[in-house]
Design a protein around this motif. Structure first.
Motif, PDB file in Angstrom:
ATOM      1  N   PRO A  50       0.820  -1.222   0.000  1.00 12.74           N
ATOM      2  CA  PRO A  50       0.000   0.000   0.000  1.00 12.74           C
ATOM      3  C   PRO A  50       0.849   1.265   0.000  1.00 12.74           C
ATOM      4  O   PRO A  50       1.778   1.414   0.794  1.00 12.74           O
ATOM      5  CB  PRO A  50      -0.797  -0.125   1.305  1.00 12.74           C
ATOM      6  N   ALA A  51       0.539   2.155  -0.938  1.00 10.37           N
ATOM      7  CA  ALA A  51       1.266   3.426  -1.099  1.00 10.37           C
ATOM      8  C   ALA A  51       2.757   3.205  -1.322  1.00 10.37           C
ATOM      9  O   ALA A  51       3.570   4.099  -1.093  1.00 10.37           O
ATOM     10  CB  ALA A  51       1.039   4.351   0.087  1.00 10.37           C
ATOM     11  N   ALA A  52       3.113   1.994  -1.784  1.00  6.84           N
ATOM     12  CA  ALA A  52       4.508   1.602  -2.027  1.00  6.84           C
ATOM     13  C   ALA A  52       5.341   1.631  -0.747  1.00  6.84           C
ATOM     14  O   ALA A  52       6.571   1.680  -0.793  1.00  6.84           O
ATOM     15  CB  ALA A  52       5.155   2.469  -3.113  1.00  6.84           C
ATOM     16  N   GLY A  53       4.673   1.614   0.411  1.00  9.71           N
ATOM     17  CA  GLY A  53       5.399   1.549   1.675  1.00  9.71           C
ATOM     18  C   GLY A  53       6.122   2.821   2.061  1.00  9.71           C
ATOM     19  O   GLY A  53       7.023   2.803   2.902  1.00  9.71           O
ATOM     20  N   VAL A  54       5.718   3.945   1.473  1.00 16.29           N
ATOM     21  CA  VAL A  54       6.357   5.216   1.811  1.00 16.29           C
ATOM     22  C   VAL A  54       5.334   6.339   1.619  1.00 16.29           C
ATOM     23  O   VAL A  54       4.515   6.295   0.696  1.00 16.29           O
ATOM     24  CB  VAL A  54       7.623   5.462   0.963  1.00 16.29           C
TER      25      VAL A  54
END
Length: 569
Positions: free
Chosen positions: A103-107
C-alpha cells in the motif's frame, strides 16, 4: 446543456474578462452528471482510506509494541495541522499482490508546512514489509526528490526501513531510476542548497544507510539502528559477535562515530527537535511569478460535478470549469475566434498569474482560408488551435507566466484536409514550445488524454512540475472503444489466416474482453499506481491543488533563458 435565464448572466456592467454561466443546476442532465461524479469520488475516497491503513492493524500494533509511532502518526506530530498535501498515495496500487501488496509503495510523500515553511516529507511506512523498498518505492521517493529539486523545496526524511525488498532486488538496485538514485539526489540537493533533514526512528541498514548520512542534519532515536550490515551478517561475514545497539545504535553514533547530530529518546522528542530546527531557518529569495491577494471564483466549485460530462454525445463547455477555478472567474481569452478547440488565456489561481491552455469540448464553426465553413469537433486539436497554443505558450515564457494545462483531448485531427493544412507541422510547433518552456508547467487531466494530444498538452514526458487527474481521467494512446475495435480487427484477421472463422457472438465477446482490459489500463488509478500521475484530486479541489503546486514552484527563483530552437513555419 440547459440554460439559466440569460438576462441574469449577461450583465452589461460586468468586466469584459468575467466568465458568465449558462448552467442550469435543476436540469436532469446536471443532476445525472452530479450523481455519477459524486459516486465515483466516493469510491476513490474509500480506496484512499484503505490505502492509508498501510500494513493493517496487526502491523500497527507491532510498531507500537516496539515503542515507535507509525509513519502517519509521526507525520501528524511533525507538521502544522491540516497542511498535508499527499502525493503518490496510489503508488503500487494493485501491484505486488503475490507478495501481499505494498500500500502506497510503503512510503508516504507529500507537501506540508512546519512553522509555516513549505517542506517535502518522505517517510517510510514500517507497517508495510518493515518499510522495505519495492521497485515502486524507489520510484516514488525519487519522484518526490525530483519535485523538491525542480521547486527547491526543503526535504525531511523519516527513516524506518529494512532496506531493499530482496525478492525483487533486480528491479530495485541497478538502474537510473532505482535505489541508488536516491542517494545521488541527496548529494545533488545538498549541492544546490536545498535543506535536507533525516531522522532515523527505526532500522536503517545496508545501502539505505547512506540516505540519512548524506543529509544536512541527522537525528536518531534510542533503540534505532544504523549500519551497513546487521549483527547476523557481520557474524556470517567476519565471525564477530556484537549486539545491534553496540554495532550501530544511537549511543554509539552519537559518542563514538560522531555520525549523528542529535540523539533523541523517542519519536516524540525527535519530531519536536525537527520542528525546532526548521523554525530557525532563514528565508530565501522567491521566484519572479506575479502574485496578488487571492480572490474566490464568482461561481461555486461544487457545480463542477454537474457540468462535467464524459459522453461524446453531450459536449460540455470548458469555460464553465475555468469559471469555477480562476480567481474572480476572470479570464482574458487569447485569440477567442481562432482555433476554437483550444482555449488559451490569462487569469489568476490562488493569486498567482497563470496562462491557461485547455481543450474546449464544445464543437465549433471555423472558416478556412478559402472562406469555407466547417465544424470542428470539441477535444480535437486542429492546425489553427495548435498554432495558437504554440504562440501563446511562447508569450507566457517571454512574460514569466506559469502555464496550467487542462486535458480533455482526443488527439490531433486526421485526414486529407488536416494533412494538407499542415497539422503535423503545427503540432510539432506546439510540442516544441511545450518542450522548451522554462516557466512552471502544471497539468490537470480532466477527461481523456489520448495520443499525441497528451504530449502537446504537456504530458508527463514534458516535465510538468505536477500532474493531477480527476477520477474521470482516461490516459492512453487512444480511447477504449477505438483501441478495442482496432485490436479485435487485427486478432480476427490473424485467426482467419489460420483458418478459423469467428461467429458474431465470438467477435463481440472478444471485443468486450479487450475493451475491459484496455479500460482498466486507462483508469487514472492504474496511472497513479505507476506514478504517471502525482495525485488524483476531487474536481472541487482543483483550484486548491493548483495553488499548492504554484506555492511550491514559487520557492525556485531560477528561470533559465527561453529558447525554442528551430520552429516549423
Amino acid at each position: 446543456m440547459a440554460n439559466r435565464d440569460e438576462t441574469s448572466t449577461m450583465n452589461s456592467s460586468a468586466p469584459s474578462n468575467a466568465l458568465t454561466t449558462r448552467v442550469d443546476p435543476t436540469s436532469a442532465r446536471f443532476e445525472a452528471n452530479m450523481r455519477f461524479l459524486a459516486d465515483l469520488m466516493s469510491q476513490v475516497r474509500n480506496e484512499e482510506e484503505k490505502i492509508r491503513e498501510g500494513g493493517g492493524s496487526k502491523a500497527i500494533e507491532s510498531q507500537h509494541a516496539k515503542g515507535r509511532l507509525t509513519a502517519r502518526e509521526r507525520l501528524e506530530l511533525l507538521i502544522d495541522p491540516e497542511t498535508f498535501f499527499e502525493l503518490g498515495l496510489y503508488a503500487a496500487h494493485g501491484m505486488y499482490e503475490e507478495w501481499g501488496g505494498a500500500p502506497a509503495a510503503g512510503v508516504i510523500t507529500g507537501l506540508a508546512r512546519i512553522h509555516t515553511r513549505l517542506v517535502m516529507i518522505i517517510g517510510n511506512d514500517a507497517t508495510v514489509k518493515a518499510g522495505a523498498f519495492f521497485p515502486m518505492t524507489s520510484k516514488k521517493v525519487i519522484r518526490a526528490q525530483n519535485i523538491a529539486i525542480e521547486n527547491r523545496i526543503p526535504t525531511i526524511y523519516l527513516v524506518d526501513s529494512a532496506g531493499v525488498f530482496l525478492p525483487l532486488q533486480e528491479d530495485v538496485f541497478p538502474d537510473t531510476d532505482d535505489f541508488g538514485r536516491v542517494f545521488r539526489n541527496n548529494a545533488v540537493m545538498s549541492a544546490m542548497g536545498i535543506p535536507q533533514i533525516a531522522a532515523i526512528m527505526g532500522m536503517c541498514v545496508a545501502g539505505g544507510g547512506y540516505l540519512p548520512v548524506m543529509c544536512d542534519h541527522l537525528l536518531m532515536t534510542d533503540g534505532s539502528g544504523l549500519f551497513l550490515a546487521g549483527p547476523a551478517l557481520v557474524q556470517a561475514a567476519i565471525g564477530q559477535k556484537i549486539s545491534a545497539d553496540e554495532l550501530g545504535g544511537a549511543g554509539m553514533h552519537s559518542a563514538i562515530s560522531g555520525t549523528i547530530d542529535f540523539r533523541e529518546a523517542n519519536d516524540e522528542a525527535c519530531i519536536a527537535r525537527i520542528r525546532s530546527i526548521v523554525e530557525k531557518w532563514g528565508y530565501r529569495r522567491l521566484s519572479p511569478w506575479d502574485r496578488k491577494k487571492p480572490v474566490e471564483p464568482e461561481l461555486a466549485a461544487e457545480e463542477i460535478y454537474g457540468i462535467y460530462d464524459s459522453s461524446p454525445a453531450r459536449p460540455y463547455d470548458m469555460k464553465e470549469i475555468l469559471a469555477r477555478v480562476l480567481d474572480g472567474s476572470r479570464f482574458d481569452e487569447y485569440k477567442p475566434e481562432y482555433g476554437k478547440t483550444l482555449l488559451c488565456g490569462y487569469g489568476r489561481i490562488g493569486g498567482f498569474a497563470v496562462g491557461i491552455v485547455a481543450n474546449q469540448k464544445l464543437h465549433a464553426q471555423q472558416i478556412d482560408h478559402e472562406g469555407h465553413k466547417r465544424i470542428e469537433f470539441g477535444g480535437v486539436i486542429y492546425t489553427e488551435s495548435a498554432e495558437k497554443a504554440a504562440r501563446f505558450i511562447m508569450d507566457c515564457n517571454q512574460n514569466l507566466i506559469p502555464l496550467i494545462f487542462f486535458h480533455d483531448v482526443n488527439g490531433f485531427m486526421v485526414g486529407r484536409d488536416a494533412e494538407w493544412s499542415g497539422i503535423i507541422k503545427a503540432g510539432a510547433k506546439m510540442v516544441n514550445a511545450v518542450s522548451n518552456s522554462v516557466v512552471p508547467k502544471i497539468t490537470v487531466i480532466v477527461g481523456g488524454s489520448f495520443g499525441a494530444g497528451h504530449y502537446a498538452m504537456c504530458g508527463k514526458a514534458y516535465d510538468p512540475r505536477f500532474v493531477f487527474a480527476w477520477p474521470t481521467a482516461r490516459y492512453a494512446v487512444m480511447s477504449g472503444d477505438s483501441a478495442a475495435g482496432t485490436l479485435v480487427e487485427i486478432k480476427v484477421k490473424q485467426l482467419e489466416r489460420g483458418g478459423k472463422q469467428l461467429t458474431e457472438e465470438e467477435k463481440k465477446a472478444l471485443y468486450e474482453s479487450v475493451k475491459n482490459t484496455y479500460d482498466e489500463q486507462t483508469d487514472p488509478r492504474y496511472g497513479a499506481a505507476r506514478l504517471w500521475i502525482d495525485k488524483i484530486i476531487d474536481p472541487i479541489e482543483t483550484r486548491d491543488a493548483i495553488a499548492q503546486a504554484l506555492e511550491a514552484a514559487a520557492l525556485n527563483p531560477d528561470v533559465p533563458e527561453f529558447k525554442v530552437g528551430v520552429l516549423q513555419t
